[in-house]
Design a protein around this motif. Structure first.
Motif, short mmCIF file in Angstrom:
data_model
loop_
_atom_site.label_atom_id
_atom_site.label_comp_id
_atom_site.label_asym_id
_atom_site.label_seq_id
_atom_site.Cartn_x
_atom_site.Cartn_y
_atom_site.Cartn_z
N UNK A 59 0.83 -1.21 0.00
CA UNK A 59 0.00 0.00 0.00
C UNK A 59 0.87 1.26 0.00
N UNK A 60 1.87 1.27 0.89
CA UNK A 60 2.74 2.42 1.00
C UNK A 60 3.50 2.67 -0.28
N UNK A 61 4.05 1.59 -0.87
CA UNK A 61 4.84 1.74 -2.08
C UNK A 61 3.97 2.19 -3.24
N UNK A 62 2.74 1.63 -3.30
CA UNK A 62 1.83 2.03 -4.39
C UNK A 62 1.52 3.51 -4.28
N UNK A 63 1.31 3.97 -3.06
CA UNK A 63 1.03 5.39 -2.84
C UNK A 63 2.24 6.24 -3.26
N UNK A 64 3.43 5.80 -2.83
CA UNK A 64 4.64 6.54 -3.19
C UNK A 64 4.84 6.58 -4.69
N UNK A 113 2.75 3.77 -10.95
CA UNK A 113 2.45 2.55 -10.19
C UNK A 113 3.02 1.29 -10.83
N UNK A 114 3.43 1.41 -12.07
CA UNK A 114 4.11 0.28 -12.69
C UNK A 114 5.31 -0.15 -11.86
N UNK A 115 5.88 0.81 -11.13
CA UNK A 115 7.12 0.53 -10.38
C UNK A 115 6.93 -0.50 -9.28
N UNK A 116 5.68 -0.65 -8.75
CA UNK A 116 5.55 -1.68 -7.72
C UNK A 116 5.71 -3.07 -8.34
N UNK A 117 5.50 -3.17 -9.65
CA UNK A 117 5.71 -4.47 -10.29
C UNK A 117 7.20 -4.72 -10.57
#
Lengths: 361, 321
Positions: free
Chosen positions: A112-117, A262-266
């Motif tokens: 959740x935190x990373x997606x937000x960031x 948000x691609x970065x969380x992948x």
């Protein structure tokens, strides 16, 4: 446009465009002395013949869903966000900072935190081009292109400076254990049979699916979505109806940048588990092809992203087993953009004439 | 910093500004006629590859140049077909062309030369050699002016002088000929041009073709004059820097020259970071210098000033209303 039934517009034209792109790609393969049919078979078996192949296909597709949605939602407001690459790179920076400097207890909260960031950093990177488009009349395509280059330089600056881990490589340290996302291998492990072994597909795929649903609901089921589409149809009419153009441009581009980020969380959190140079690897640009092919609709984007995931993994297999270099995928990507985007009318005009004559008959 | 180092820097500036200038003028013709072209990068890249490939096979750099122009023209034709004939999105067409060039050059280079996506090293007649201008040797000893003439003005390849010459030529064509007037008009108000009985499609195709020729020369310069052979992605964003320079110049030829020289100087600075550090006292980040043109354009034409392009830019012309 009304000359054609809806199914022709939504299905027939994209299919014809893709066939044209496929035929030309086959000719390219033929011209460099390889067998297109054998190449296709190799691509299918490499990308879809095992759960390992599927794991890669889905991993790539996850990236392309995010960047494709980013291009698609901007296109709903008749804007061309070519800056998905830079926004995805900045999203990676956000993910890295959040994963490295906050002690997360469990991957669910870390996600959740990373997606937000990622979303915040991506949106911030889209905000300046959006502002310049809305207020100063700078062309958004030109500014977002330039911001891709600036993002790459910025990332480089951080990776050889403040965020660099000890060692030779320009990369951050490995993210701590609790931020590691469960991969498909972890999720589909049934005792003696393990699926997706060694493949990078991870839980982010489901986030991407949720993002598709979110974009669909936003664009077709909310007031804001209605305003975005009205603005895209006709700016003057939208203004007349009391829709604030500055607001629409800003909000749409912020959402678009957030999706690309948000691609970065992948790829950063899910796969590499650290930030490296050029982390987005061109996925931001593939988003353009994906959105064009998917007709800027989330479901279309999902299908197109899966197709490009297949092309990416299949292309990697080709490069591994034949003398066809990986860059062939870039050629295919270019042909898809050309036929589904720029040469759309070349397919559309004769078809419209055909349907018109059928109706008269 | 002494005069010799300064002259070296300026010499490098001129060499690095040349491909930018050629591509920038290419974009100028196209955009002044109302056709956005973000495919400058791809055309340069395609031209760089084919010119190096043909020059290396035939050993003749002029044949290479012709081939390079041919490759760039082929992509221009696709752009014209997509954006003029089929009234497609000019930006999307440009993106497609850039990817087409980025992919095809490597695929074909690998197939032809099997050297990991590059062409063999060029030497001798397969490259453009520097030209020593008349009396450069004799005047070298003249204080101050001698070294400037010898180091800076003399000793470039013919394409550098051609690029510089194209600036006044472009100015003259655009502002002093009937063709130029019509070309500018078709970028501002194509309907008016059409009413006057002049072909909008013809003018725009002419502009796109000129753009193709100039991008072809720019690409050939990269691979056969600045470097000795083609390497993957060797245009390295120069097409986009040229676009930035075009906006910086507000679509005018003489300003295009000055902005390209400025951006060329920034690239020369990035190459000689030791000199920069010596002059300003601290090290500048090389990456930052590379993207400084973009930052400058965003700040100066976005926040501070304003740059408005030709009015009909990016729109396909539809005769019937």
């Amino acid at each position: 446009m009304d000359a054609m039934p809806k199914w022709a517009d939504v299905i027939l034209i994209p299919v014809i465009s893709i066939l044209l792109a496929a035929i030309l790609s086959a000719l390219v393969i033929l011209a460099i002395g390889e067998n297109p049919w054998a190449a296709l078979k190799l691509m299918v078996s490499g990308a879809l013949g095992s759960t390992y192949g599927w794991g890669y296909t889905i991993y790539y597709a996850t990236n392309f869903i995010f960047t494709g949605l980013a291009v698609a939602i901007a296109a709903q407001a008749k804007m061309f966000n070519i800056g998905g690459e830079g926004q995805a790179l900045l999203g990676g920076l956000g993910v890295a900072i959040i994963c490295l400097y906050i002690p997360w207890p469990h991957w669910t909260i870390a996600l959740l935190g990373a997606a937000l960031g990622a979303a915040l950093f991506g949106a911030a990177w889209a905000a300046i081009p959006a502002f310049l488009q809305a207020k100063r009349g700078s062309h958004i395509v030109i500014t977002t292109i330039m911001f891709n280059f600036i993002a790459a330089a910025l990332l480089n600056y951080f990776l050889i400076g403040a965020l660099k881990a000890p060692g030779m490589e320009p990369a951050t340290a490995k993210f701590p254990e609790p931020t590691h996302l469960p991969s498909f291998q972890d999720m589909f492990n049934f005792g003696e049979t393990t699926f997706f072994r060694g493949a990078p597909a991870n839980v982010t795929f489901f986030v991407a699916i949720a993002a598709c649903v979110f974009v669909w609901a936003l664009v077709w089921r909310t007031r804001l979505g209605y305003e975005i589409r009205s603005f895209g149809e006709s700016e003057t009419a939208a203004k007349y109806a009391g829709i604030n153009p500055t607001k629409i441009i800003m909000v749409t581009m912020l959402i678009s940048g957030a999706l690309a980020g948000m691609m970065a969380i992948n790829n950063v959190q899910g796969e590499a588990e650290r930030l490296v140079l050029n982390a987005a690897e061109g996925a931001g640009f593939i988003g353009i092809a994906v959105a064009l092919m998917g007709r800027n609709h989330p479901f279309g984007v999902l299908l197109a992203a899966l197709l490009f995931g297949f092309l990416y993994q299949g292309g990697a297999e080709l490069a591994l087993w034949t003398s066809i270099p990986r860059e062939l995928i870039i050629v295919i990507q270019a042909l898809v953009i050309l036929f589904t985007g720029a040469l759309d009318n070349m397919v559309r005009m004769p078809l419209a004439r055909l349907f018109l004559s059928l109706r008269r008959a | 910093m002494d005069l010799a180092t300064l002259l070296q820097m300026l010499d490098a500036t001129l060499r690095l500004a040349t491909p930018l200038l050629l591509a920038c003028l290419a974009g100028l013709y196209s955009e002044r006629a109302g056709i956005f072209d973000i495919g400058l990068e791809g055309k340069m890249l395609a031209a760089a590859f084919l010119s190096a490939a043909i020059a290396s096979v035939t050993g003749n750099v002029w044949l290479g140049l012709v081939a390079g122009i041919g490759a760039s023209m082929a992509l221009s034709l696709i752009h014209g077909l997509a954006s003029i004939t089929f009234r497609g999105n000019q930006l999307i067409s440009g993106v497609a062309i850039n990817f087409l060039a980025a992919g095809l050059t490597v695929v074909v280079a690998q197939s032809w030369f099997s050297q990991g996506g590059r062409t063999p090293q060029l030497s001798g007649d397969a490259r453009f050699e520097p030209i020593t201008l008349p009396f450069a040797e004799q005047l070298r000893e003249v204080p101050f002016l001698g070294p400037i003439y010898y180091e800076l003005i003399s000793g470039h390849t013919i394409l550098v002088y051609l690029a510089l010459l194209l600036v006044p030529v472009t100015w003259w064509v655009l502002y002093r000929t009937r063709f130029g007037l019509r070309l500018r008009a078709v970028g501002e108000n194509p309907a008016a041009v059409d009413t006057a009985g002049v072909s909008v499609v013809g003018l725009r195709f002419a502009a796109v073709a000129i753009c193709g020729v100039l991008c072809g020369i720019a690409g050939a310069y990269l691979a056969t004059a600045l470097q000795a052979g083609f390497t993957k992605d060797m245009s390295a964003g120069r097409g986009y820097i040229a676009l930035a320079a075009l906006i910086f110049a507000k679509w005018r030829p003489w300003y295009a020259l000055s902005s390209c020289i400025l951006f060329g100087f920034l690239q020369a600075m990035a190459l000689r970071s030791d000199v920069v550090e010596e002059v300003i006292g601290f090290a500048l980040n090389g990456q930052l210098l590379d993207v400084l043109p973009f930052i400058l354009v965003v700040v100066l034409t976005g926040f501070v000033g304003k740059a408005t392009g030709p009015k009909a830019g990016g729109q396909a012309y539809v005769k019937e209303r």
